[in-house]
Design an enzyme around this catalytic site. Sequence first.
Site, PDB file in Angstrom:
ATOM      1  N   TYR A  72       0.866  -0.958  -0.058  1.00 36.53           N
ATOM      2  CA  TYR A  72       0.000   0.059   0.136  1.00 36.53           C
ATOM      3  C   TYR A  72       0.949   1.306   0.097  1.00 36.53           C
ATOM      4  CZ  TYR A  72       0.923  -0.610   4.946  1.00 36.53           C
ATOM      5  OH  TYR A  72       1.613  -0.661   6.458  1.00 36.53           O
TER       6      TYR A  72
ATOM      7  N   HIS B  63       5.934  -0.491   1.613  1.00 39.14           N
ATOM      8  CA  HIS B  63       5.930   0.610   0.778  1.00 39.14           C
ATOM      9  C   HIS B  63       6.987   0.323  -0.456  1.00 39.14           C
ATOM     10  CE1 HIS B  63       3.567   2.072   3.830  1.00 39.14           C
ATOM     11  NE2 HIS B  63       4.445   2.589   4.816  1.00 39.14           N
TER      12      HIS B  63
END
Length: 324
Positions: free
Chosen positions: A252, A299
């Site tokens: 994400y 990430h």
Amino acid sequence: MAIFLLKHQRYLTALLSSTTILLLLYFQNSMLVFTHGSYNFISKKVPCACSICVTDQGNCSWFSERYDPNVPLLLNSTNSVLSANVSRWWKELQSNAGNYTEVVDQMFPLFPDKEHYSDAGPDRCRTCAVVGNSGNLLGSNYGPLIDFHDFVIRINKGPTEDYEKDVGSKTTHRIVYPESAMDLDNSTHLVLLPFKILDIQWLISAFTTKNITQTYTKVPSTIKANKDKVMILHPEFIRYVYDNWAEGHGRYPSTGFLTLIFALHICDEVNVFGFGATSGGIWDHYFEQILTSYEIGSHAGKFENETINRLQQENKILMHKGWR
């Protein structure tokens, strides 16, 4: 005869001057396109009053392919129903998914349920400073420049006290999640980044029962903040950033990357401070001696960094990298 010609000349001059002024006024927000011995007028409204506007998509196909002006930015009672794809993806980010509908139904009566930032137009030039937490801010003397912006958007716990000279003192928005929450002054918008339903439950609890003190780590049971300035980023916006801008890299998007894309949607001109490494290649925070890295975690830091650099190359943002 000479007098007649002189009057006629003056008349033509006046007529031409008037026509020129009218044409300039008419085409103030239009452009003239010439094609093979002919010309056509194509209306092109100026998106904002800044010299360069973020949402002027005509000058960059790369940006236009990714930027969706219709994506919902903030949750409200009229847009809270999630599509199946968004709901499934968002719930996969969390281990204990509660009942989303019940939770948001509890939330809306507590906080302003209204449309935000719908005032885009040719007469507006909203300047925004997105302030990250990089150590490259130290010694930058960016404080006055940052505070000069209409909106100053800060991320997580980045402090201003004792660092005003380099990071400024003004904060209009602070984007946080429960694990990064901090007390805010009465003029600052608390913008919740909900990575999970429990984050929204924590927000409700922080202003009511104060009974949630633990997520995957200890979190404050309450925080000082203006209830009337609370906003919640829409899960569909988070998915949009993941799909369109992170292009599915990582699990994400990072908070900083989400904040920057959020700014592209509410600002006309975006200046970015405190992102990236120092000039010596060190990734750290200006307020603590802890090394960080964009190459670890959930990430896609490297890809996000490349995308941010591309936004600068396309004149969609202006990066200020300090001197350290």
